[in-house]
Write a protein that holds these residues in place. Sequence first.
Motif, PDB file in Angstrom:
ATOM      1  N   ASP A  75     -24.318 -22.351   5.556  1.00 30.20           N
ATOM      2  CA  ASP A  75     -24.222 -21.166   6.357  1.00 30.20           C
ATOM      3  C   ASP A  75     -25.214 -20.975   7.318  1.00 30.20           C
ATOM      4  OD1 ASP A  75     -21.686 -20.218   5.623  1.00 30.20           O
ATOM      5  OD2 ASP A  75     -22.187 -18.712   4.386  1.00 30.20           O
ATOM      6  N   SER A 133     -17.267 -20.029  -2.952  1.00 33.52           N
ATOM      7  CA  SER A 133     -17.082 -21.331  -2.944  1.00 33.52           C
ATOM      8  C   SER A 133     -18.041 -22.221  -3.862  1.00 33.52           C
ATOM      9  CB  SER A 133     -16.828 -21.828  -1.504  1.00 33.52           C
ATOM     10  OG  SER A 133     -16.166 -21.310  -0.806  1.00 33.52           O
ATOM     11  N   THR A 140     -19.013 -18.111   1.076  1.00 28.87           N
ATOM     12  CA  THR A 140     -19.473 -19.285   0.882  1.00 28.87           C
ATOM     13  C   THR A 140     -19.969 -19.245  -0.528  1.00 28.87           C
ATOM     14  OG1 THR A 140     -20.221 -19.707   3.131  1.00 28.87           O
ATOM     15  CG2 THR A 140     -21.585 -20.644   1.374  1.00 28.87           C
ATOM     16  N   LEU A 190     -20.684 -27.577   3.209  1.00 33.02           N
ATOM     17  CA  LEU A 190     -20.238 -27.023   1.778  1.00 33.02           C
ATOM     18  C   LEU A 190     -19.361 -28.067   1.213  1.00 33.02           C
ATOM     19  CD1 LEU A 190     -19.957 -24.672  -0.045  1.00 33.02           C
ATOM     20  CD2 LEU A 190     -17.910 -23.941   1.326  1.00 33.02           C
ATOM     21  N   ARG A 205     -20.437 -26.239   9.646  1.00 31.69           N
ATOM     22  CA  ARG A 205     -20.882 -25.387   8.247  1.00 31.69           C
ATOM     23  C   ARG A 205     -20.093 -25.583   7.099  1.00 31.69           C
ATOM     24  NH1 ARG A 205     -22.527 -21.560  12.382  1.00 31.69           N
ATOM     25  NH2 ARG A 205     -20.412 -20.787  12.519  1.00 31.69           N
ATOM     26  N   HIS A 206     -18.773 -25.795   7.447  1.00 34.64           N
ATOM     27  CA  HIS A 206     -17.767 -26.118   6.262  1.00 34.64           C
ATOM     28  C   HIS A 206     -18.091 -27.458   5.529  1.00 34.64           C
ATOM     29  CE1 HIS A 206     -14.405 -26.203   3.637  1.00 34.64           C
ATOM     30  NE2 HIS A 206     -13.847 -27.375   4.199  1.00 34.64           N
ATOM     31  N   GLU A 207     -18.394 -28.447   6.463  1.00 34.06           N
ATOM     32  CA  GLU A 207     -18.875 -29.785   6.039  1.00 34.06           C
ATOM     33  C   GLU A 207     -20.185 -29.781   5.183  1.00 34.06           C
ATOM     34  OE1 GLU A 207     -17.032 -32.478   9.759  1.00 34.06           O
ATOM     35  OE2 GLU A 207     -19.152 -32.060   9.475  1.00 34.06           O
TER      36      GLU A 207
END
Length: 342
Positions: A12, A66, A63, A29, A25-27
């Motif tokens: 994040d 996750s 997050t 994770l 940002r998702h990558e």
Amino acid sequence: MKIIHCADIHLDSPLIGVKDSGARRHELLVALMNMSEYANNNGVSAIIVAGDLFDDRFATSSTVESVAEIVRASKAAWFVLRGNHGGRDPYVKLHELCSQINFFEDSWTSYNLGNVTICGRELGHNDVEQWGRLSLDASRYNIVVLHGDIDDDSYGLIDKRALANSGARYVALGHRHTFAEHKLGVVRACYSGVLESRGFDEPTSGFVEIDTDTDKICFIKQPIRSVVTTLIDVTDITSDIALQRLVSDTVADVSPRNYLNVVLCGSVTADLHTSVVKQLLQDRFFALRIKDETTTKIDVSSLLNEVSLRGEFVKLAMNEKDEKLRDEIIKLGLLALNGGNL
């Protein structure tokens, strides 16, 4: 036993200035999930996160949940140090969601896994006192986990002499964002660097795999996006079109998914527009940085003897003591005097 050491994931992170920062940002994770799946598929018994799993106050509940999902699907035991980003809140929430994660406290905290001891602590203000309390059983394979700078104690003291004499076999470090190996006496220490690059200052990404049976370590790369640095010598280039062709040919095999770092070098004529490189490459890659390190091909001695406005300009420019700045002043000044666009 195989153990993964990673750090500085910064989930994040705001990623200001990064193209499509939400997707990136998702990558980050996804990179954590990919590492966990690597561990499941390669017989890894433990995963050590040496700090900065989350980034400051920006960590969202989604997050954190996750991460808990990733850990619950993992066959490995997880050992997490907070580091100097993220505060306690996301880690408290993570522990509520996933009680099997092992955390380190401000004082030395040890966990045993087979013949391996994983010992670490959060660096703080009582560092000198705490270093006197480090006690390890030399008959075991001891891994010490810390987040800080081994050459600067402004964040927290890392006592290299104490580590060298501690009985540790490996020191898992976090805080520096580039993979690096160090020797503390006979003790090996590594910064694992970042799990996934977030910018051009993080040129390598991955994690360390430790094999305690063979006492070997290796750096594992499995990047989603890479930072590619390309050095282009433009010394023999005499026109903008030739420059464009050279650059196009040089970067032809670089994936548009990557961060492209172009470094222009060599000696060029004052009327060659290296700025056309940015126009050529803009928006062709996920992120682009161009560093112009060229010098100007100018016969200064001839110009100093020239009775002209150019000659007078060069004489004034020669008063600048900084050679690189002087070269840039002469380059831009002669270009302007010749009617070129700056």
